[in-house]
Design a protein around this motif. Sequence first.
Motif, short mmCIF file in Angstrom:
data_model
loop_
_atom_site.label_atom_id
_atom_site.label_comp_id
_atom_site.label_asym_id
_atom_site.label_seq_id
_atom_site.Cartn_x
_atom_site.Cartn_y
_atom_site.Cartn_z
N SER A 126 -1.03 -4.17 2.87
CA SER A 126 -1.28 -4.46 1.45
C SER A 126 -2.14 -3.36 0.85
CB SER A 126 -2.01 -5.80 1.31
OG SER A 126 -3.32 -5.70 1.84
N GLU A 127 -2.10 -3.25 -0.46
CA GLU A 127 -2.95 -2.29 -1.16
C GLU A 127 -4.43 -2.58 -0.87
OE1 GLU A 127 -4.10 0.90 -3.28
OE2 GLU A 127 -2.01 0.40 -2.91
N LYS A 128 -4.77 -3.85 -0.79
CA LYS A 128 -6.16 -4.25 -0.55
C LYS A 128 -6.63 -3.83 0.85
CE LYS A 128 -9.16 -8.27 -1.00
NZ LYS A 128 -9.22 -9.70 -1.28
N TYR A 148 -5.31 -1.32 2.64
CA TYR A 148 -5.08 0.11 2.89
C TYR A 148 -5.12 0.80 1.54
CZ TYR A 148 -3.07 3.85 5.86
OH TYR A 148 -2.84 4.98 6.59
N LEU A 149 -6.32 1.08 1.07
CA LEU A 149 -6.55 1.57 -0.30
C LEU A 149 -5.97 2.95 -0.57
CD1 LEU A 149 -10.26 0.42 -0.72
CD2 LEU A 149 -8.21 -0.70 -1.60
N PHE A 150 -5.56 3.17 -1.82
CA PHE A 150 -5.04 4.46 -2.26
C PHE A 150 -6.16 5.48 -2.32
CE2 PHE A 150 -3.46 7.37 -5.64
CZ PHE A 150 -2.36 7.84 -4.95
N GLN A 170 -0.45 4.16 -0.10
CA GLN A 170 -1.16 5.06 0.81
C GLN A 170 -0.68 4.88 2.24
OE1 GLN A 170 -3.64 7.28 -0.40
NE2 GLN A 170 -3.35 8.26 1.58
N ASN A 171 -0.44 3.65 2.64
CA ASN A 171 0.10 3.36 3.98
C ASN A 171 1.41 4.12 4.18
OD1 ASN A 171 0.82 0.17 5.70
ND2 ASN A 171 1.16 2.25 6.38
N SER A 200 0.83 -1.20 0.00
CA SER A 200 0.00 0.00 0.00
C SER A 200 0.86 1.25 0.00
CB SER A 200 -0.91 0.02 1.23
OG SER A 200 -1.55 1.28 1.32
#
Length: 139
Positions: free
Chosen positions: A62-64, A66-68, A28-29, A26
């Motif tokens: 993960s991207e899933k 912690y979404l952008f 965004q994270n 992620s």
Amino acid sequence: MTIILYQAGASEGHHYRKTGQLPDISVQNLIDCTEPYGNSGCNGGLMIPVYEYIKDNEGVGSEKSYLFEEKARECRFKRQNSVVTCTGYVEIPEGDEKALEIAVGTACPASVGIDAGRPTFQFYFDGIYDESTCSNGID
């Protein structure tokens, strides 16, 4: 934000090389949670603070999980969603191409920072970039 994107990619690549599994880290994270380490959210970041954050927090989501969101927000990382950890890193001296060659050939993917502050670079779109007033820092 570019440095953070590349850092996520290098971390994903290193994890793949080590485990055979390619996670989707992620970004965004990293944007939200590395400000206390010296990064500036969507206004940019450096590599070392990203590694330090992942190391100190025992992972990155993960991207899933912690979404952008296209903007910096409050850090919401949950350790149970971690997909990659970091136990250490090596900082290569600026301009040491031999050390970079050795690191990439023996250790892992590398994150490389460049001076992107020149307008000619910011508006570059095609071909080989060549800035006559750019210095590589090597005397």
